[in-house]
Design a protein around this motif. Structure first.
Motif, PDB file in Angstrom:
ATOM      1  N   LEU A 103      61.165 -54.810 -79.163  1.00 58.63           N
ATOM      2  CA  LEU A 103      60.892 -55.548 -77.937  1.00 58.63           C
ATOM      3  C   LEU A 103      59.873 -54.819 -77.068  1.00 58.63           C
ATOM      4  CD1 LEU A 103      64.474 -56.801 -77.044  1.00 58.63           C
ATOM      5  CD2 LEU A 103      62.605 -58.087 -78.096  1.00 58.63           C
ATOM      6  N   GLU A 104      60.019 -53.503 -76.975  1.00 57.48           N
ATOM      7  CA  GLU A 104      59.042 -52.737 -76.202  1.00 57.48           C
ATOM      8  C   GLU A 104      57.691 -52.756 -76.904  1.00 57.48           C
ATOM      9  OE1 GLU A 104      57.508 -50.396 -73.074  1.00 57.48           O
ATOM     10  OE2 GLU A 104      59.209 -51.755 -73.288  1.00 57.48           O
ATOM     11  N   ALA A 105      57.709 -52.684 -78.227  1.00 53.26           N
ATOM     12  CA  ALA A 105      56.456 -52.774 -78.982  1.00 53.26           C
ATOM     13  C   ALA A 105      55.799 -54.138 -78.742  1.00 53.26           C
ATOM     14  CB  ALA A 105      56.732 -52.566 -80.468  1.00 53.26           C
ATOM     15  N   THR A 106      56.604 -55.187 -78.690  1.00 54.59           N
ATOM     16  CA  THR A 106      56.082 -56.527 -78.405  1.00 54.59           C
ATOM     17  C   THR A 106      55.433 -56.569 -77.032  1.00 54.59           C
ATOM     18  OG1 THR A 106      57.723 -57.608 -79.807  1.00 54.59           O
ATOM     19  CG2 THR A 106      56.736 -58.947 -78.064  1.00 54.59           C
ATOM     20  N   ARG A 107      56.091 -55.962 -76.050  1.00 54.95           N
ATOM     21  CA  ARG A 107      55.531 -55.931 -74.689  1.00 54.95           C
ATOM     22  C   ARG A 107      54.185 -55.232 -74.664  1.00 54.95           C
ATOM     23  NH1 ARG A 107      54.857 -52.794 -70.407  1.00 54.95           N
ATOM     24  NH2 ARG A 107      55.725 -50.949 -71.447  1.00 54.95           N
ATOM     25  N   LEU A 108      54.089 -54.117 -75.368  1.00 50.81           N
ATOM     26  CA  LEU A 108      52.843 -53.347 -75.364  1.00 50.81           C
ATOM     27  C   LEU A 108      51.724 -54.085 -76.099  1.00 50.81           C
ATOM     28  CD1 LEU A 108      54.274 -49.762 -76.035  1.00 50.81           C
ATOM     29  CD2 LEU A 108      53.361 -50.665 -73.885  1.00 50.81           C
ATOM     30  N   ILE A 109      52.070 -54.754 -77.167  1.00 48.14           N
ATOM     31  CA  ILE A 109      51.048 -55.484 -77.936  1.00 48.14           C
ATOM     32  C   ILE A 109      50.543 -56.699 -77.159  1.00 48.14           C
ATOM     33  CG2 ILE A 109      50.659 -56.909 -79.993  1.00 48.14           C
ATOM     34  CD1 ILE A 109      52.579 -55.000 -81.487  1.00 48.14           C
ATOM     35  N   LEU A 110      51.462 -57.515 -76.655  1.00 44.26           N
ATOM     36  CA  LEU A 110      51.057 -58.744 -75.985  1.00 44.26           C
ATOM     37  C   LEU A 110      50.536 -58.503 -74.572  1.00 44.26           C
ATOM     38  CD1 LEU A 110      53.926 -61.140 -77.153  1.00 44.26           C
ATOM     39  CD2 LEU A 110      51.682 -60.727 -78.183  1.00 44.26           C
ATOM     40  N   GLY A 111      50.882 -57.364 -73.996  1.00 43.87           N
ATOM     41  CA  GLY A 111      50.420 -57.064 -72.651  1.00 43.87           C
ATOM     42  C   GLY A 111      49.087 -56.356 -72.603  1.00 43.87           C
ATOM     43  N   ASP A 112      48.542 -56.001 -73.757  1.00 41.06           N
ATOM     44  CA  ASP A 112      47.263 -55.285 -73.829  1.00 41.06           C
ATOM     45  C   ASP A 112      46.153 -56.277 -74.163  1.00 41.06           C
ATOM     46  OD1 ASP A 112      45.045 -53.730 -74.457  1.00 41.06           O
ATOM     47  OD2 ASP A 112      46.251 -52.126 -75.340  1.00 41.06           O
ATOM     48  N   PRO A 113      45.123 -56.389 -73.326  1.00 38.56           N
ATOM     49  CA  PRO A 113      44.032 -57.326 -73.614  1.00 38.56           C
ATOM     50  C   PRO A 113      43.407 -57.118 -74.992  1.00 38.56           C
ATOM     51  CG  PRO A 113      43.841 -56.470 -71.383  1.00 38.56           C
ATOM     52  CD  PRO A 113      44.929 -55.681 -72.044  1.00 38.56           C
ATOM     53  N   ALA A 114      43.454 -55.893 -75.497  1.00 39.72           N
ATOM     54  CA  ALA A 114      42.850 -55.603 -76.798  1.00 39.72           C
ATOM     55  C   ALA A 114      43.598 -56.280 -77.946  1.00 39.72           C
ATOM     56  CB  ALA A 114      42.800 -54.095 -77.032  1.00 39.72           C
ATOM     57  N   THR A 115      44.881 -56.577 -77.743  1.00 41.82           N
ATOM     58  CA  THR A 115      45.673 -57.229 -78.796  1.00 41.82           C
ATOM     59  C   THR A 115      46.331 -58.516 -78.292  1.00 41.82           C
ATOM     60  OG1 THR A 115      47.459 -55.672 -78.206  1.00 41.82           O
ATOM     61  CG2 THR A 115      46.163 -55.169 -80.174  1.00 41.82           C
ATOM     62  N   ALA A 116      45.780 -59.068 -77.227  1.00 43.62           N
ATOM     63  CA  ALA A 116      46.377 -60.260 -76.620  1.00 43.62           C
ATOM     64  C   ALA A 116      46.335 -61.468 -77.544  1.00 43.62           C
ATOM     65  CB  ALA A 116      45.671 -60.584 -75.303  1.00 43.62           C
ATOM     66  N   GLY A 117      45.435 -61.464 -78.518  1.00 43.54           N
ATOM     67  CA  GLY A 117      45.332 -62.596 -79.433  1.00 43.54           C
ATOM     68  C   GLY A 117      46.311 -62.541 -80.582  1.00 43.54           C
ATOM     69  N   VAL A 118      47.043 -61.446 -80.697  1.00 43.88           N
ATOM     70  CA  VAL A 118      48.033 -61.296 -81.762  1.00 43.88           C
ATOM     71  C   VAL A 118      49.296 -62.077 -81.386  1.00 43.88           C
ATOM     72  CG1 VAL A 118      49.474 -59.633 -83.007  1.00 43.88           C
ATOM     73  CG2 VAL A 118      47.122 -59.017 -82.377  1.00 43.88           C
ATOM     74  N   ARG A 119      49.901 -62.747 -82.351  1.00 43.46           N
ATOM     75  CA  ARG A 119      51.156 -63.456 -82.112  1.00 43.46           C
ATOM     76  C   ARG A 119      52.296 -62.670 -82.748  1.00 43.46           C
ATOM     77  NH1 ARG A 119      50.073 -68.585 -80.217  1.00 43.46           N
ATOM     78  NH2 ARG A 119      47.939 -69.300 -80.544  1.00 43.46           N
ATOM     79  N   VAL A 120      53.407 -62.607 -82.051  1.00 44.59           N
ATOM     80  CA  VAL A 120      54.558 -61.840 -82.530  1.00 44.59           C
ATOM     81  C   VAL A 120      55.722 -62.784 -82.832  1.00 44.59           C
ATOM     82  CG1 VAL A 120      56.292 -60.098 -81.951  1.00 44.59           C
ATOM     83  CG2 VAL A 120      53.900 -59.770 -81.260  1.00 44.59           C
ATOM     84  N   VAL A 121      56.303 -62.604 -84.016  1.00 45.14           N
ATOM     85  CA  VAL A 121      57.535 -63.301 -84.379  1.00 45.14           C
ATOM     86  C   VAL A 121      58.601 -62.242 -84.620  1.00 45.14           C
ATOM     87  CG1 VAL A 121      58.705 -64.716 -86.109  1.00 45.14           C
ATOM     88  CG2 VAL A 121      56.363 -65.278 -85.410  1.00 45.14           C
ATOM     89  N   VAL A 122      59.673 -62.304 -83.858  1.00 41.54           N
ATOM     90  CA  VAL A 122      60.772 -61.349 -84.009  1.00 41.54           C
ATOM     91  C   VAL A 122      61.655 -61.792 -85.172  1.00 41.54           C
ATOM     92  CG1 VAL A 122      62.837 -60.382 -82.929  1.00 41.54           C
ATOM     93  CG2 VAL A 122      60.734 -60.676 -81.585  1.00 41.54           C
ATOM     94  N   LEU A 123      61.903 -60.881 -86.107  1.00 42.46           N
ATOM     95  CA  LEU A 123      62.769 -61.151 -87.251  1.00 42.46           C
ATOM     96  C   LEU A 123      63.847 -60.080 -87.272  1.00 42.46           C
ATOM     97  CD1 LEU A 123      63.235 -62.875 -89.831  1.00 42.46           C
ATOM     98  CD2 LEU A 123      61.893 -61.168 -91.068  1.00 42.46           C
TER      99      LEU A 123
END
Length: 219
Positions: free
Chosen positions: A62-82
């Motif tokens: 969840l924290e990794a998701t926050r860092l990925i989606l909250g960073d403009p450099a990786t904002a285009g990445v989509r995350v699916v939690v499994l």
């Protein structure tokens, strides 16, 4: 081709997912065994999707998701939690952080593949049990005032598209109902998401129930 980063701390799970995701239109470009590694590899590979476990060393999913989606450099990445754990606190936090889906590890492999394809197209992916719980929670505590304010920002056509998306209709269905082309339907959906600040369809559905724009059990 949809590129995927698999993040899970179990070697066997990652190996199994590689087999499941061995499809002509899907490719696993990297694997991460920790949340910190997932963040680093997301920056390095810029995958279309990250398939993210929750309980991992160093940094949870969840924290990794926050860092990925909250960073403009990786904002285009989509995350699916499994994950194995469908705890409400995990579900709600993941979706509020911007995850495009939440699925359980007992999901049928074919359904997982179809779900990831849907997310790559801009749709959402939610386990049925998760969807039922979300609706139940928002039914108990909607915020009608917020909903009315958001509704005022939508044109008549945007509200039509909004209702169809929240009802689970895909672009083809929307095109048929509104008597427009699929390409025009895609454009309408994209503009709607941008206008209300939703990352994707899953996020839009969450916003709809959470704000009170849609009340569970009504047409």
């Amino acid at each position: 081709m949809t590129t995927i980063l698999v993040a899970d701390d179990h070697d066997l799970v990652r190996a199994g997912l590689r087999v499941v995701l061995d499809e002509p239109d899907l490719t696993v470009v990297a694997e991460a065994a920790t949340g910190a590694e997932a963040v680093r590899l997301a920056h390095e590979h810029q995958p279309d999707l990250v398939l993210m476990d929750i309980r991992m060393p160093e940094l949870d999913g969840l924290e990794a998701t926050r860092l990925i989606l909250g960073d403009p450099a990786t904002a285009g990445v989509r995350v699916v939690v499994l994950t194995t754990y469908d705890l409400d606190e995990y579900v709600f936090r993941a979706l509020r952080l911007g995850a495009s889906g939440f699925a359980l590890k007992d999901l049928d492999p074919g359904h997982l593949v179809d779900g990831l394809r849907a997310v790559a197209r801009g749709d959402g992916m939610l386990a049925p049990a998760v969807t039922r719980r979300l609706i139940a929670v928002f039914a108990r505590s909607p915020s009608p005032d917020t909903g009315r304010l958001a509704l005022e920002r939508l044109t008549t056509r945007e509200r039509e598209v909004f209702d169809l998306v929240v009802a689970g209709r895909d672009n083809t269905d929307i095109a048929d109902v509104l008597r427009i082309s699929p390409a025009t339907a895609r454009t309408h959906v994209s503009r709607l998401l941008a206008k209300v600040g939703a990352r994707d369809r899953a996020n839009l559905v969450i916003m709809a129930y959470e704000s009170g724009l849609v009340v569970p059990g009504t047409p």
